[in-house]
Design a protein around this motif. Structure first.
Motif, short mmCIF file in Angstrom:
data_model
loop_
_atom_site.label_atom_id
_atom_site.label_comp_id
_atom_site.label_asym_id
_atom_site.label_seq_id
_atom_site.Cartn_x
_atom_site.Cartn_y
_atom_site.Cartn_z
N ASN A 1 -6.46 4.88 -1.98
CA ASN A 1 -6.56 5.53 -2.97
C ASN A 1 -7.61 6.64 -3.05
N ASN A 2 -8.67 6.26 -2.40
CA ASN A 2 -9.62 7.14 -2.26
C ASN A 2 -9.21 8.62 -1.16
N LYS B 1 2.49 6.35 -7.08
CA LYS B 1 1.36 6.81 -7.75
C LYS B 1 1.32 8.46 -7.63
N TYR B 2 1.57 8.86 -6.47
CA TYR B 2 1.35 10.11 -5.94
C TYR B 2 2.60 11.00 -5.42
N MET C 1 -6.31 9.40 -0.80
CA MET C 1 -5.19 10.37 -1.38
C MET C 1 -6.00 11.21 -2.39
N LEU C 2 -6.95 10.77 -3.06
CA LEU C 2 -7.62 11.55 -4.08
C LEU C 2 -8.57 12.74 -3.17
N LEU D 1 0.92 -1.36 -0.07
CA LEU D 1 -0.01 -0.20 0.01
C LEU D 1 0.95 1.19 -0.05
N PHE E 1 2.50 1.68 -3.51
CA PHE E 1 1.57 2.05 -4.41
C PHE E 1 1.30 3.50 -4.15
N LEU E 2 1.17 4.14 -3.01
CA LEU E 2 0.90 5.45 -3.00
C LEU E 2 2.27 6.48 -3.25
N PHE F 1 -6.59 -1.26 -0.89
CA PHE F 1 -6.18 -0.44 -2.05
C PHE F 1 -7.44 0.77 -2.49
N THR F 2 -8.42 0.38 -2.45
CA THR F 2 -9.70 1.38 -2.69
C THR F 2 -9.68 2.33 -1.58
#
Length: 175
Positions: A76-77, A37-38, A79-80, A30, A33-34, A72-73
Motif C-alpha cells: 500500500n505504501n 484498489k488502484y 503504491m501511494l 496482495l 488488493f492492489l 499489505f502495509t
C-alpha cells in the motif's frame, strides 16, 4: 508444558520454506488488493515482488504471524509513493518552463542582433553562393560532396564558398 519448536519456526521468515509458504499464501491476495484498489496501470505484480524483497530484507525483524500485515502495509505504501510521484510529475508538467540564463541582457541583445544580421547577410548571397555555403557550413558536407550534389567542379565550389565568406566578412565587420 512447552512444545519443542521446529527449526523452521525458530528461524522465522528467514527460513526458505516459511518464506516460500508466505509467498504462496499472500502473493495473489496482495496482487488482487492492489488491482482492485488502484487498478492495473501501475503493474501490481512488480509491487508485490518488491514487497516480498523488502520482507526478505527484514526477515529477522518480522514474525511469520505478522508477515501478512507487513506485506499489505508495504504494498500500500509503495503504491501511494508511485501515485505521489506521478502526481508531482503531472503538476510540474503543466507549469510553464522558466528558462534562465547566466548571460547578461546586453549579451543576449547582441546575440539576437548578430543572428538577425547573419540571416540577412546569408540571404544577400547569390543563390549559388548561399547553396554552397550552407551545404559546407551547416550541413558539414565536404567540397567534393557538394560538387557531386550540384553537378559542378570542386574548384567552382571552392570559389563559391570563398566568395560567400568574403561577402559575409564585409557585412558582419562589426561582429
Amino acid at each position: 508444558m512447552q512444545f519443542p519448536m521446529r527449526k523452521e519456526q525458530e528461524q522465522g521468515v528467514c527460513h526458505s520454506t516459511v518464506f516460500e509458504k508466505l509467498f504462496k499464501q499472500h502473493s495473489q491476495d496482495l496482487h488482487d488488493f492492489l488491482y482492485y484498489k488502484y487498478g492495473d496501470r501501475d503493474n501490481p505484480a512488480d509491487l508485490v515482488q518488491e514487497a516480498f524483497m523488502k520482507l526478505w530484507d527484514n526477515c529477522h525483524k518480522v514474525l511469520p504471524e505478522k508477515a501478512r500485515g507487513f506485506l499489505f502495509t508495504v504494498v500500500n505504501n509503495q503504491m501511494l509513493n508511485v501515485l505521489d510521484r506521478k502526481k508531482t510529475a503531472l503538476k510540474y508538467q503543466h507549469e510553464p518552463q522558466q528558462h534562465f540564463t547566466n548571460e547578461s541582457p546586453e549579451y543576449l541583445i547582441e546575440e539576437t542582433e548578430y543572428l538577425e544580421q547573419l540571416e540577412g547577410a546569408i540571404a544577400s548571397l547569390t543563390p549559388e553562393q548561399r547553396e554552397a555555403f550552407l551545404l559546407f557550413r551547416i550541413e558539414g558536407k565536404k567540397q567534393k560532396e557538394i560538387a557531386e550534389l550540384l553537378g559542378i567542379s570542386q574548384k567552382a565550389v571552392e570559389k563559391r564558398i570563398a566568395k560567400a565568406h568574403k561577402h559575409l566578412k564585409t557585412i558582419l565587420v562589426n561582429f
